[in-house]
Motif scaffolding. Structure first.
Motif, short mmCIF file in Angstrom:
data_model
loop_
_atom_site.label_atom_id
_atom_site.label_comp_id
_atom_site.label_asym_id
_atom_site.label_seq_id
_atom_site.Cartn_x
_atom_site.Cartn_y
_atom_site.Cartn_z
N GLY A 138 0.82 -1.21 0.00
CA GLY A 138 0.00 0.00 0.00
C GLY A 138 0.85 1.26 0.00
O GLY A 138 0.40 2.33 0.40
N GLN B 83 -0.12 4.92 -0.96
CA GLN B 83 -0.93 5.75 -0.05
C GLN B 83 -0.06 6.73 0.74
O GLN B 83 -0.56 7.70 1.31
CB GLN B 83 -1.70 4.87 0.94
CG GLN B 83 -2.71 3.94 0.27
CD GLN B 83 -3.16 2.81 1.21
OE1 GLN B 83 -3.21 2.97 2.41
NE2 GLN B 83 -3.47 1.66 0.63
N LEU B 84 1.25 6.45 0.82
CA LEU B 84 2.15 7.29 1.61
C LEU B 84 2.75 8.43 0.79
O LEU B 84 3.35 9.35 1.33
CB LEU B 84 3.29 6.45 2.19
CG LEU B 84 2.90 5.28 3.10
CD1 LEU B 84 4.13 4.45 3.45
CD2 LEU B 84 2.23 5.80 4.36
N TYR C 204 -4.42 -6.29 -4.97
CA TYR C 204 -4.05 -5.38 -3.89
C TYR C 204 -4.56 -3.95 -4.03
O TYR C 204 -4.32 -3.13 -3.16
CB TYR C 204 -2.53 -5.33 -3.74
CG TYR C 204 -1.88 -6.67 -3.60
CD1 TYR C 204 -2.26 -7.53 -2.58
CD2 TYR C 204 -0.87 -7.06 -4.47
CE1 TYR C 204 -1.66 -8.75 -2.44
CE2 TYR C 204 -0.25 -8.30 -4.33
CZ TYR C 204 -0.66 -9.14 -3.32
OH TYR C 204 -0.07 -10.34 -3.18
N LYS D 278 -9.39 -0.64 -5.39
CA LYS D 278 -10.71 -0.68 -4.78
C LYS D 278 -10.59 0.19 -3.54
O LYS D 278 -9.56 0.22 -2.91
CB LYS D 278 -11.08 -2.10 -4.37
CG LYS D 278 -11.75 -2.91 -5.45
CD LYS D 278 -12.32 -4.20 -4.92
CE LYS D 278 -11.32 -5.33 -4.92
NZ LYS D 278 -11.89 -6.62 -4.52
N ASP D 279 -11.67 0.86 -3.20
CA ASP D 279 -11.61 1.70 -2.01
C ASP D 279 -11.47 0.80 -0.78
O ASP D 279 -12.28 -0.07 -0.55
CB ASP D 279 -12.89 2.53 -1.91
CG ASP D 279 -12.86 3.42 -0.68
OD1 ASP D 279 -11.76 3.73 -0.23
OD2 ASP D 279 -13.94 3.78 -0.19
N VAL D 280 -10.42 1.00 -0.03
CA VAL D 280 -10.19 0.11 1.11
C VAL D 280 -10.47 0.79 2.44
O VAL D 280 -10.25 0.23 3.49
CB VAL D 280 -8.73 -0.43 1.11
CG1 VAL D 280 -8.52 -1.30 -0.09
CG2 VAL D 280 -7.71 0.69 1.14
N ARG D 281 -10.93 2.02 2.40
CA ARG D 281 -11.13 2.71 3.68
C ARG D 281 -12.43 2.30 4.38
O ARG D 281 -13.30 1.73 3.80
CB ARG D 281 -11.13 4.23 3.45
CG ARG D 281 -9.82 4.84 3.93
CD ARG D 281 -9.46 6.08 3.16
NE ARG D 281 -8.67 5.72 1.98
CZ ARG D 281 -7.37 5.58 2.01
NH1 ARG D 281 -6.71 5.73 3.11
NH2 ARG D 281 -6.72 5.27 0.91
#
Lengths: 329, 364
Positions: B45, B48-49, B358, B361-364
């Motif tokens: 991921g 995202q950083l 991986y 898709k929205d993973v939040r």
């Protein structure tokens, strides 16, 4: 195709499309590890076949695996395993000594778990039509009145407790496979889990779900729970115990420990108020020493498994797709 | 040393992320050449950083993916010959050719074995003297030396039934084609780690020199990649372009001379067909004439049939970095890891497979 037997998505498709649709009945449709039926008391009934290659591996063999696997399937619906049947399909030419070794580990595993093998069958087939030895089993156990443990019962708020390190069995077997042969001290985790589960059920009345993450690994089992219970699961990568040897071997082979098979581990959804005390009890048991709370059950996005990674980011954990195949470079 | 967990600590990651944010203020696109990097980036991921100004694009560095259908069809046709056993790395099994895959050919009766090393294919040849054992030589500079070693060993053992179908590919020539095309505008290149362990970092120097693009060789752990991105961002902020190595534990400027020597002894550069790029001069490896007896292509009579590519499959564009898996109408709907339309959805290193498993898709 082989991938239909991998325990992942294709295996699910074949189960749903070829078996459940034609043979459908309310008991089969539960798709838990064992069927629970009323027959003058509640009985759990399960069947399984074992085709591991090689048949002897560090920490066990096909015999121990057959007994433990069947016992664990019964145990995961909260049953007390009682009786097993074993059917052997033997490839012509299997050394008698190998068979004796397998039977002796069956005896040992059955003794440890307190079950009796009460019926069996043997067939010998032509060389080449089976690979050394296949074992088919059935198992029967009793389910205490009022107990309802199922993959359908995970509830939002439940904590997910994993009984120990993941990937040990798959990597131990792979390390012995022709062509891989890397040296490792790693043993399969193959073990009967009924003793551990008795301790858990004695500690709490709020154990909602038990599953043993075998083929397809922890990731696939978590997806099954999320789907069966219509919930989402959030897990924390840093909390999942993985042996350094398993992590390194997976890194080398391009595999993910979350998708590697286990044969002596369980994942449980437990009500939050009881989670710590169940965990404490599990840690006292020889098969739960490395147990850990790895995440929790959530309401939103049913069917989804999400993991917080070691870097602090999040990602989706999917079901295993196809046979995990080591990579090229 | 702990080989894995030490490279996944977040305390160290936080410092690198802060530095990247500070240095990558201008919009920039970095390409990770290697599929192994794509997988690690998606799996951890890591994107995202990164600051929104920074885009990571996947490149052609997946040997399975860049294998053209014409070559896949050859492999499948060879596997279907009588008395032939084909030995292949596992991740080739499910890749669809024009009409079938090795796995389907196997289910239909072809003798296809999964091996973990070409030396296992040699053992198969030794144990099955009545069969011709053909090893599918697919891979980059990382793999080619071990295949070359198996050829030398077969000669030494006087094995008469071992062959190699050499579909090996070389990385620097295809990067040159990619940059010359002008289709993607890159401000940094995350250079492959395993390939560079063999060829060294010097073959990338033309990219910094001739194209002014910063290059950093990276390892495969999330922290390796963050460090590499930080080094690229710093070069960019300083207006520099040079080749650096963030993967010191595996890579030197000169590379592994023994491996290079073995590779050059057995193989000579040749033109090769790449999925998405077509024919690229001197980007493949052919067996040298003195090893012609082991060349599968020259020693078997087989008919791979006409080549076809699935309609709508964007694997070629994805490999060139001009499209992302999400741009493909087949992605997730028609094309899944269970029923892949193209190789990028199959390989453990494929961009589409990494995005499928991986990301996106929205993973939040």
């Amino acid at each position: 195709m082989l991938a239909h037997g991998s325990g992942g998505k294709l295996a699910h498709d074949i189960i749903r499309n070829s078996f459940v649709s034609s043979l459908s009945n309310p008991v089969l449709a539960q798709l838990d590890d064992s069927a629970v039926i009323e027959a003058g008391g509640r009985l759990a009934f399960t069947t399984d076949s074992y085709v591991v290659q090689p048949i002897f591996f560090p920490g066990g063999d096909i015999g121990k695996l057959a007994v433990c696997g069947t016992i664990n399937d019964l145990t995961m619906v909260g049953a007390t395993p009682l009786y097993l049947s074993l059917a052997f399909i033997i490839e012509e030419g299997l050394p008698l000594n190998d068979l004796k070794k397998v039977v002796s580990s069956i005896k040992e595993a059955a003794k440890e778990a307190g079950v009796t093998v009460i019926t069996g069958d043997t067939k010998v087939v032509n060389r080449g039509t089976a690979d050394k030895l296949f074992i088919n089993t059935a198992g029967i156990g009793t389910v205490p009145a009022g107990l309802n443990v199922s993959g359908h019962n995970a509830r939002p708020g439940d904590r997910l407790i994993l009984s120990g390190t993941v990937g040990d069995h798959g990597i131990a077997v792979l390390s012995q496979r022709e062509g891989v042969n890397f040296a490792t001290e790693l043993n399969s985790d193959c073990a009967p889990l009924n003793g551990l589960v008795v301790e858990m059920l004695n500690t709490s009345d709020n154990i909602h779900c038990l599953r043993d993450p075998t083929r397809g690994g922890l990731a696939t089992t978590l997806n099954e729970i999320a789907e069966q219970s219509s919930v989402s699961l959030r897990i924390d990568e840093d909390k999942i115990p993985v042996r350094e040897e398993v992590a390194s071997a997976c890194e080398m082979l391009g595999l993910d420990p979350l998708y590697v098979a286990n044969e002596g581990k369980l994942i449980s959804a437990v009500a939050p108020e009881d989670a710590e005390k169940v965990l404490k009890q599990m840690k006292k048991h020889r098969y739960g020493r490395d147990a850990a709370i790895i995440g929790e059950v959530k309401e939103e996005n049913p069917g989804r498994v999400v993991m917080k990674t070691g870097l602090g980011t999040t990602r989706i954990i999917d079901m295993l797709v196809g046979e995990p195949l080591p990579r090229i470079c | 040393m702990k080989l894995v967990s030490e490279f996944r600590q977040h305390g160290l990651a936080d410092g690198l992320v802060r530095s990247i944010r500070q240095h990558a203020q201008k919009p920039a696109r970095f390409m990770e050449f290697c599929g192994g990097h794509t997988v690690s980036i998606m799996k951890s991921g890591l994107r995202q950083l990164l600051p929104p100004s920074l885009t990571l694009t996947s490149g052609p560095g997946c040997p399975v993916c860049v294998t053209d259908n014409t070559d896949l069809d050859k492999a499948i046709a060879l596997a279907s010959l009588p008395d032939v056993m084909v030995a292949s790395f596992g991740d080739m099994m499910r890749v669809p050719g024009s009409r079938s895959s090795l796995q389907e050919a196997k289910a239909a009766g072809a003798d296809v074995r999964v091996v973990y090393s070409p030396l296992d294919a040699l053992s198969l040849a030794k144990e099955n003297p009545d069969k011709s054992v053909i090893f599918l030589g697919i891979g980059f500079e990382t793999t080619a030396p071990t295949v070359a070693a198996s050829i030398l060993q077969a000669v030494e053992m006087e094995l008469k039934n071992y062959y190699v179908l050499s579909l090996h590919k070389l990385c620097p020539p295809v990067i040159k084609v990619l940059l010359d095309s002008g289709e993607v505008n890159l401000q940094g290149l995350i250079c492959p780690g395993h390939v560079s362990a063999v060829i060294g970092s010097s073959p990338w120097e033309f990219i910094a020199r001739d194209y002014g693009i910063p290059c950093v060789v990276s390892g495969f752990e999330p922290l390796d990649i963050l460090q590499c991105i930080d080094m690229l961002a710093r070069q960019m902020a300083d207006g520099e372009a040079r080749v650096e190595i963030a993967y010191r534990r595996g890579v030197t400027r000169e590379g592994n001379q023994t491996a290079i020597g073995i590779m050059e002894k057995v193989f000579a550069p040749a033109s090769a067909r790449w999925r998405g790029f077509g024919e690229v001069a001197a980007s493949g490896l052919k067996l040298r004439p003195e090893f012609a007896r082991l060349d599968a292509e020259a020693n078997f009579d087989f008919n791979p049939g006409p080549t076809a590519t699935p309609k709508g499959c964007l694997c070629g564009e994805v490999l060139r970095g001009v499209k992302s898996p999400g741009d493909c109408t087949l992605f997730r709907h028609v094309c899944t890891p269970e029923k892949p339309a193209g190789p990028c959805m199959v390989s453990a290193e494929g961009t589409c497979a990494a995005y499928y498993h991986y990301g996106e898709k929205d993973v939040r």
